[in-house]
Design an enzyme around this catalytic site. Structure first.
Site, PDB file in Angstrom:
ATOM      1  N   LYS A   1       0.857  -1.193   0.000  1.00 37.10           N
ATOM      2  CA  LYS A   1       0.000   0.000   0.000  1.00 37.10           C
ATOM      3  C   LYS A   1       0.889   1.239   0.000  1.00 37.10           C
ATOM      4  O   LYS A   1       1.909   1.268   0.699  1.00 37.10           O
ATOM      5  CB  LYS A   1      -0.906  -0.022   1.234  1.00 37.10           C
ATOM      6  CG  LYS A   1      -1.946   1.084   1.271  1.00 37.10           C
ATOM      7  CD  LYS A   1      -2.858   0.941   2.495  1.00 37.10           C
ATOM      8  CE  LYS A   1      -3.917   2.025   2.528  1.00 37.10           C
ATOM      9  NZ  LYS A   1      -4.804   1.908   3.711  1.00 37.10           N
TER      10      LYS A   1
ATOM     11  N   SER B   1     -10.046  -0.224   6.983  1.00 35.63           N
ATOM     12  CA  SER B   1      -9.395  -0.059   5.673  1.00 35.63           C
ATOM     13  C   SER B   1      -8.695  -1.296   5.114  1.00 35.63           C
ATOM     14  O   SER B   1      -8.288  -1.298   3.957  1.00 35.63           O
ATOM     15  CB  SER B   1      -8.398   1.095   5.729  1.00 35.63           C
ATOM     16  OG  SER B   1      -9.094   2.308   5.648  1.00 35.63           O
TER      17      SER B   1
ATOM     18  N   SER C   1      -9.742   1.937   2.786  1.00 34.88           N
ATOM     19  CA  SER C   1      -8.869   2.679   1.897  1.00 34.88           C
ATOM     20  C   SER C   1      -7.829   1.798   1.180  1.00 34.88           C
ATOM     21  O   SER C   1      -7.262   2.234   0.180  1.00 34.88           O
ATOM     22  CB  SER C   1      -8.136   3.762   2.687  1.00 34.88           C
ATOM     23  OG  SER C   1      -7.258   3.183   3.627  1.00 34.88           O
TER      24      SER C   1
END
Lengths: 485, 97
Positions: free
Chosen positions: A75, A174, A150
């Protein structure tokens, strides 16, 4: 054999038996990214060339660890030395990390190979990855829907077989929500189990890094690499190193699973509810003791979460001032203008909205009414969980009230977007571990996620509970993303 | 209780946060903030009078390490990220008159 369909433990086995080479594996992923990335848009930077060089090097030197040569996706809010870490923000568009996050050091020690950095909501603020300043990632099950967020890039890349597994971060859901939306496995560890050093801070008392994987076994393997005390993160806990794969036993006999009825009420989609009820029946048949009980914390947690997370974000994001790193405006005459214009031009609308909300609840006259109150509600939520865990080993809920929603359907209503986090935020508020695993698909063939919540540092219990279910329903053998256009 | 946020408050808060808000955005931010704060009122339905605040996480408290100086080996990259620099220093507009 389609290499990219394999889990990491399957890849490991093939490497050990010399049925595959590291280069073959990395090349297969490079080809898959070439084929699918245009449609899915999960990556913010792609490292396949460097990855192939590294693969060659590992082969020449010999595989020194059991995971040597296994690829991974990261990420883009986790610092990787010498590479961009953008947080999907214009603010950090050109930021090159001067150091590795501790979790990245851990992966490098094991000789894992990064395939690139993955898209997300800007600064991890959002539940759909639509708040990325650069691109909208699509859900591989249906390209008109969001992958969740996210960590949407991470979940979509795993679901689309563009990476075998990925790192995500979870502040209010997330990791778990995108895992649920994309039909993969997402684990949010207990607060303090995994070092946050090198993770760009959103809400420091809630953030945790965790694995997004194809199955529960891979989740345990990756957690082994991530967990452990780090002196560079003063909130990282001094707990003994464990081998989480030892928890992968197919047995829930006598396991006490609590089902909080409030998590199945108003606002939960009927089909999601049906799938969860089927899952509960499966656990009953496997010998678990299921009991419905009352845990009325969801909406209080959500309100407290948005107060606390935004307050911490407004403070954490104060560092972005256009001086030492990050975006600097061209339009200024003095220092104050430099600050204001850099921040106003560098941050996207959702980030600004949360900074404003956070600044408001911390400002004089409102601090007691909102922030202080929210911190007390946090204690209340923890106490309620503690009471529940006196009776149950695991708490079972939906991960999200709905399956993946259509792109652009919630963008104009921030509160509606926040309500999608109703099932996940209380876990961060209480610092608990939770895993999301797929438990079926709805009538549109979209995956439904089940969340299993454990006591602090009881990752083994939720892994075992998840593993037993996974081995029983065999979701991956039955369903796969079809890239519906 | 109805939460009301005024235009002046939004501008005051934005100023505290070092953000500019365009005239045409004020109303949207005001409405959003008001709606979210209205939702947040739900925290008042919980009786928390007797409870302590949770500040961070206290599962393991005060994890200490030795306060030692470590040389950071990649100073060049730190400076390379600076938007403007001069002689290995961050450059800012003139602050003192």
């Amino acid at each position: 054999m389609d290499i990219t369909k394999l889990t990491v433990h399957e890849l490991q086995e093939k490497l050990e038996k010399k049925e595959l080479t590291v280069t073959q594996i990395v090349q297969a992923y490079a080809n898959r990214i070439e084929e699918k990335e245009e449609k899915v848009q999960a990556f913010l930077s792609i490292n396949t060339e460097e990855a192939l060089e590294e693969a060659k090097k590992i082969e020449e030197e010999g595989r020194s660890t059991s995971l040597a040569g296994i690829p991974i996706g990261i990420k883009d809010n986790i610092c990787t030395k010498g590479e961009k870490t953008t947080c999907a923000s214009k603010m950090l568009e050109n930021f090159i990390s001067p150091y590795d996050a501790t979790v990245i050091e851990n992966l490098k020690k094991e000789k894992l190979i990064s395939l690139g950095k993955l898209n997300m909501d800007e600064f991890a603020m959002g539940g759909s990855t639509e708040n990325s300043a650069f691109q909208i990632t699509k859900n591989p099950w249906n390209l008109h829907t969001v992958p969740g967020g996210s960590s949407g890039g991470s979940a979509a890349a795993v679901a689309a077989d563009m990476v075998p597994w990925a790192l995500g971060s979870d502040t209010g859901g997330s990791i778990r929500e995108p895992a649920a939306f994309c039909g993969v496995v997402g684990l949010k560890p207990t607060y303090g189990l995994v070092s946050r050093y090198g993770l760009v801070a959103f809400a420091s008392s809630l953030d945790q890094i965790g694995p997004i994987t194809k199955d529960v076994t891979d989740s345990a393997i990756l957690l082994n690499l991530l967990a452990g005390h780090d002196e560079k993160d003063s909130t990282s806990a001094e707990v003994e190193k464990k081998d989480y794969t030892k928890a992968l036993k197919q047995d829930v006999k006598g396991m006490k699973i609590g089902v909080p009825k409030e998590f199945f009420g108003e606002g939960i989609n009927t089909e999601v509810k049906e799938k969860l009820e089927e899952a509960i029946e499966i656990y009953k048949n496997l010998g678990a003791e299921i009991e419905e009980f009352s845990l009325d914390i969801a909406k209080y947690s959500l309100a407290a979460y948005y107060i606390i997370a935004c307050a911490e974000a407004s403070s954490n994001l104060g560092r972005f001032d256009g001086i030492r790193y990050g975006y600097r405006t061209k339009n200024y005459t003095d220092l104050e203008e430099l600050f204001k214009n850099s921040r106003s031009e560098g941050f996207g609308p959702e980030v600004k909205r949360r900074i404003i909300l956070g600044t408001y609840v911390l400002s004089s006259g409102y601090y007691d009414a909102y922030y202080k109150k929210a911190q007390k509600v946090r204690t209340y939520v923890k106490n309620e969980f503690n009471k529940a865990f006196e009776k149950y080993d695991v708490i079972l809920t939906p991960t999200s009230p709905t399956v993946a929603f259509a792109i652009n359907s919630k963008c104009n209503n921030p509160l509606e977007m926040y309500l999608a986090d109703i099932c996940t935020v209380s876990i961060n508020i209480a610092g608990l571990p939770a895993i999301s695993i797929p438990c079926g698909v709805d009538s549109n063939q979209m995956p439904v996620g089940m969340q299993l919540i454990g006591k602090p540092f009881a990752e083994e219990t939720i892994l075992q509970t998840a593993y037993t279910f996974e081995q029983t329903i065999k979701f991956r053998e039955t369903y796969s993303p079809k890239f519906k256009e | 209780m109805d939460v009301k946020v005024s235009k002046e408050e939004i501008l005051h808060i934005a100023n505290l946060a070092s953000l500019n808000i365009k005239e045409e955005e004020i109303e949207q931010y005001r409405e959003n903030l008001q709606e979210i704060l209205q939702f947040a009122e739900v925290v008042n339905q919980v009786d928390v009078e007797t409870l302590q605040e949770t500040i961070g996480e206290e599962n393991k408290c005060n994890v200490m390490r030795k306060d030692e100086i470590h040389e950071f080996e990649n100073k060049e990259q730190i400076m390379a990220n600076a938007p403007e620099k001069e002689q290995n220093m961050f450059k800012v507009p003139k602050v003192v008159g």
